[in-house]
Design an enzyme around this catalytic site. Structure first.
Site, PDB file in Angstrom:
ATOM      1  N   HIS A 161      26.536 101.595  36.966  1.00  0.00           N
ATOM      2  CA  HIS A 161      27.367 100.963  37.993  1.00  0.00           C
ATOM      3  C   HIS A 161      26.505 100.092  38.901  1.00  0.00           C
ATOM      4  O   HIS A 161      25.279 100.230  38.947  1.00  0.00           O
ATOM      5  CB  HIS A 161      28.059 102.019  38.854  1.00  0.00           C
ATOM      6  CG  HIS A 161      29.229 102.671  38.193  1.00  0.00           C
ATOM      7  ND1 HIS A 161      29.099 103.762  37.368  1.00  0.00           N
ATOM      8  CD2 HIS A 161      30.555 102.371  38.217  1.00  0.00           C
ATOM      9  CE1 HIS A 161      30.297 104.119  36.923  1.00  0.00           C
ATOM     10  NE2 HIS A 161      31.196 103.293  37.419  1.00  0.00           N
ATOM     11  N   LYS A 165      27.087 101.740  44.580  1.00  0.00           N
ATOM     12  CA  LYS A 165      27.767 103.020  44.327  1.00  0.00           C
ATOM     13  C   LYS A 165      26.975 104.185  44.933  1.00  0.00           C
ATOM     14  O   LYS A 165      25.753 104.253  44.791  1.00  0.00           O
ATOM     15  CB  LYS A 165      27.978 103.231  42.825  1.00  0.00           C
ATOM     16  CG  LYS A 165      28.819 104.472  42.532  1.00  0.00           C
ATOM     17  CD  LYS A 165      29.425 104.433  41.141  1.00  0.00           C
ATOM     18  CE  LYS A 165      30.221 105.679  40.836  1.00  0.00           C
ATOM     19  NZ  LYS A 165      31.376 105.865  41.734  1.00  0.00           N
TER      20      LYS A 165
HETATM   21  N1  NDP Z   1      39.274 106.068  40.141  1.00  0.00           N
HETATM   22  C1  NDP Z   1      38.986 104.785  39.873  1.00  0.00           C
HETATM   23  O1  NDP Z   1      39.560 104.161  38.949  1.00  0.00           O
HETATM   24  C2  NDP Z   1      37.982 104.086  40.730  1.00  0.00           C
HETATM   25  C3  NDP Z   1      37.387 104.765  41.761  1.00  0.00           C
HETATM   26  N2  NDP Z   1      36.542 104.123  42.619  1.00  0.00           N
HETATM   27  C4  NDP Z   1      36.073 104.907  43.749  1.00  0.00           C
HETATM   28  O2  NDP Z   1      36.728 104.438  44.935  1.00  0.00           O
HETATM   29  C5  NDP Z   1      35.895 104.662  46.062  1.00  0.00           C
HETATM   30  C6  NDP Z   1      35.728 103.370  46.837  1.00  0.00           C
HETATM   31  O3  NDP Z   1      35.005 102.438  46.065  1.00  0.00           O
HETATM   32  P1  NDP Z   1      34.704 100.966  46.620  1.00  0.00           P
HETATM   33  O4  NDP Z   1      35.985 100.259  46.914  1.00  0.00           O
HETATM   34  O5  NDP Z   1      33.749 100.356  45.656  1.00  0.00           O
HETATM   35  O6  NDP Z   1      33.952 101.315  47.998  1.00  0.00           O
HETATM   36  P2  NDP Z   1      33.890 100.481  49.341  1.00  0.00           P
HETATM   37  O7  NDP Z   1      32.805 101.106  50.163  1.00  0.00           O
HETATM   38  O8  NDP Z   1      33.820  99.020  49.040  1.00  0.00           O
HETATM   39  O9  NDP Z   1      35.325 100.752  50.024  1.00  0.00           O
HETATM   40  C7  NDP Z   1      35.699 101.936  50.654  1.00  0.00           C
HETATM   41  C8  NDP Z   1      36.456 101.544  51.909  1.00  0.00           C
HETATM   42  O10 NDP Z   1      37.059 102.708  52.487  1.00  0.00           O
HETATM   43  C9  NDP Z   1      36.776 102.667  53.877  1.00  0.00           C
HETATM   44  N3  NDP Z   1      36.860 103.995  54.470  1.00  0.00           N
HETATM   45  C10 NDP Z   1      36.019 105.045  54.328  1.00  0.00           C
HETATM   46  N4  NDP Z   1      36.428 106.073  55.090  1.00  0.00           N
HETATM   47  C11 NDP Z   1      37.548 105.669  55.720  1.00  0.00           C
HETATM   48  C12 NDP Z   1      38.429 106.282  56.648  1.00  0.00           C
HETATM   49  N5  NDP Z   1      38.228 107.530  57.089  1.00  0.00           N
HETATM   50  N6  NDP Z   1      39.495 105.574  57.102  1.00  0.00           N
HETATM   51  C13 NDP Z   1      39.706 104.325  56.675  1.00  0.00           C
HETATM   52  N7  NDP Z   1      38.904 103.670  55.806  1.00  0.00           N
HETATM   53  C14 NDP Z   1      37.835 104.352  55.331  1.00  0.00           C
HETATM   54  C15 NDP Z   1      35.378 102.077  53.954  1.00  0.00           C
HETATM   55  O11 NDP Z   1      35.061 101.658  55.254  1.00  0.00           O
HETATM   56  P3  NDP Z   1      33.493 101.671  55.725  1.00  0.00           P
HETATM   57  O12 NDP Z   1      32.846 100.591  54.927  1.00  0.00           O
HETATM   58  O13 NDP Z   1      33.598 101.390  57.191  1.00  0.00           O
HETATM   59  O14 NDP Z   1      32.962 103.029  55.402  1.00  0.00           O
HETATM   60  C16 NDP Z   1      35.517 100.931  52.969  1.00  0.00           C
HETATM   61  O15 NDP Z   1      36.125  99.800  53.534  1.00  0.00           O
HETATM   62  C17 NDP Z   1      34.603 105.265  45.503  1.00  0.00           C
HETATM   63  O16 NDP Z   1      34.665 106.674  45.587  1.00  0.00           O
HETATM   64  C18 NDP Z   1      34.599 104.812  44.040  1.00  0.00           C
HETATM   65  O17 NDP Z   1      33.836 105.617  43.211  1.00  0.00           O
HETATM   66  C19 NDP Z   1      36.235 102.808  42.482  1.00  0.00           C
HETATM   67  C20 NDP Z   1      36.788 102.086  41.451  1.00  0.00           C
HETATM   68  C21 NDP Z   1      37.697 102.660  40.493  1.00  0.00           C
HETATM   69  O1  LIG Z   2      32.379 103.175  42.287  1.00  0.00           O
HETATM   70  C1  LIG Z   2      32.863 102.432  41.392  1.00  0.00           C
HETATM   71  O2  LIG Z   2      32.735 101.205  41.405  1.00  0.00           O
HETATM   72  C2  LIG Z   2      33.611 103.069  40.310  1.00  0.00           C
HETATM   73  N1  LIG Z   2      33.874 104.334  40.427  1.00  0.00           N
HETATM   74  C3  LIG Z   2      34.601 105.129  39.508  1.00  0.00           C
HETATM   75  C4  LIG Z   2      33.715 106.219  38.951  1.00  0.00           C
HETATM   76  O3  LIG Z   2      32.987 106.858  39.744  1.00  0.00           O
HETATM   77  O4  LIG Z   2      33.741 106.466  37.753  1.00  0.00           O
HETATM   78  C5  LIG Z   2      35.348 104.336  38.476  1.00  0.00           C
HETATM   79  C6  LIG Z   2      34.684 103.063  38.033  1.00  0.00           C
HETATM   80  O5  LIG Z   2      33.760 103.342  37.049  1.00  0.00           O
HETATM   81  C7  LIG Z   2      34.120 102.259  39.183  1.00  0.00           C
END
Ligand code: NDP
Ligand SMILES: O=C(O)C1=N[C@H](C(=O)O)C[C@H](O)C1
Length: 273
Positions: A161, A165
């Site tokens: 990734h 991450k």
């Molecule tokens: N299941 C799936 O298919 C996928 C899962 N993911 C997962 O999703 C999560 C997010 O990934 P990603 O978008 O890359 O991360 P980012 O850090 O880009 O986004 C997370 C966002 O959530 C905000 N946030 C965190 N805590 C709070 C809160 N208490 N209240 C409001 N907002 C909050 C963060 O703010 P701040 O920056 O201020 O902390 C940030 O803007 C990860 O755990 C990732 O692994 C990602 C892609 C696909």
């Molecule tokens: O953090 C990410 O970007 C992603 N998180 C998920 C994971 O932990 O598997 C899904 C995807 O691979 C992207």
């Protein structure tokens, strides 16, 4: 709760990588609309229009910091944030009796127990990967693990990734590990090797190994390697665009609407269970 019609969805973490991708996905998918966009109280994005930030122009949804009034008026929540935040949001979704789609990874067993408790009143879909491709891959991994003798084939899971991450192994790697363990009829927690360093000794027969790579802008690469003597099978998925996760999340929310409270997976949503 909104009246029948388009499903009103709150995007929490709306300024994040997935948050912005979700805003764009909802905008293009029929049956759903952005009801509210939430970020932390100290976020520099508060007050900005969620559509402007996501690059699709104004949608008249300002990013705000109070989830409770937003949840009270919505049908569902899309949540790709952080473990502590997802646990908190699950409690609010339970209070509001709405759908909560959780993509957040890196949750501890305690976090998952709290989310399961919230699912007594909220309809929760939680998955480490919301894409069709990975969930189909999990079915194939389960079949392969079942078909191949653990004495003859070792299972190793490799993931890469982007440099931002924060959790490892990825939620997807663990999901694929669970599928392999299910195929073999074993418990992943008792049979996984998540770190190797130094003089590790020979590989323990029947274990499921994980290896983690981080760097650059990689959206998400996963390979499950079944390594035998003289041959190797590799089952892989390469995510090229976060839109696959966001579309899966919206699809999950639409599927969950009207379903009774409980904890569901993407395999339930996609009919792959
Ligand atoms: N299941 C799936 O298919 C996928 C899962 N993911 C997962 O999703 C999560 C997010 O990934 P990603 O978008 O890359 O991360 P980012 O850090 O880009 O986004 C997370 C966002 O959530 C905000 N946030 C965190 N805590 C709070 C809160 N208490 N209240 C409001 N907002 C909050 C963060 O703010 P701040 O920056 O201020 O902390 C940030 O803007 C990860 O755990 C990732 O692994 C990602 C892609 C696909
Ligand atoms: O953090 C990410 O970007 C992603 N998180 C998920 C994971 O932990 O598997 C899904 C995807 O691979 C992207």
């Amino acid at each position: 709760m909104s009246e029948a019609g388009d499903m009103g969805l709150v995007v929490v973490g709306a300024a994040g990588r997935m948050g912005q991708t979700l805003i764009r996905a909802i905008h293009t998918m029929p049956g759903a609309r952005v009801a509210a966009a939430i970020e932390r109280p100290d976020s520099s994005h508060l007050g900005k229009d969620a559509g402007e930030l996501a690059g699709i122009g104004t949608i008249n949804v300002p990013i705000v910091d109070d989830p409770l009034p937003a949840f009270a008026k919505a049908d569902g929540v899309l949540d790709f944030t952080a473990p502590a935040a997802s646990v908190e949001f699950a409690g609010y979704a339970a209070q509001a009796r709405i759908v909560h789609v959780i993509g957040t990874t890196g949750c501890s067993a305690e976090d998952d127990a709290k989310i399961a408790a919230a699912a007594r009143h909220a309809t929760i879909v939680k998955s480490g990967n919301m894409s069709l491709g990975v969930n189909l891959l999990a079915v194939l991994v389960e079949q392969a693990a079942k078909a191949l003798d653990p004495e003859d084939f070792d299972i190793e899971i490799l993931e890469m990734h982007h440099r931002h991450k924060v959790d490892a192994p990825s939620g997807t790697a663990l999901l694929l590990g669970e599928a392999a363990a299910k195929g073999r009829g074993i418990d992943l927690a008792d049979n996984s090797v998540k770190v190797r360093d130094g003089h590790t000794g020979v590989r323990k027969a029947g274990s499921i190994g994980f290896a983690t790579l981080r760097g650059g802008s990689v959206v998400g690469d996963h390979s499950v390697i079944l390594a035998g003597t003289g041959e190797r099978i590799t089952l892989s998925h390469h995510a090229e665009d976060r839109a696959i996760f966001a579309r899966g999340a919206v699809k999950a929310a639409l599927w969950a609407r009207g379903k009774k409270p409980g904890l569901y997976s993407m395999r339930d949503v996609l009919g792959l269970s």
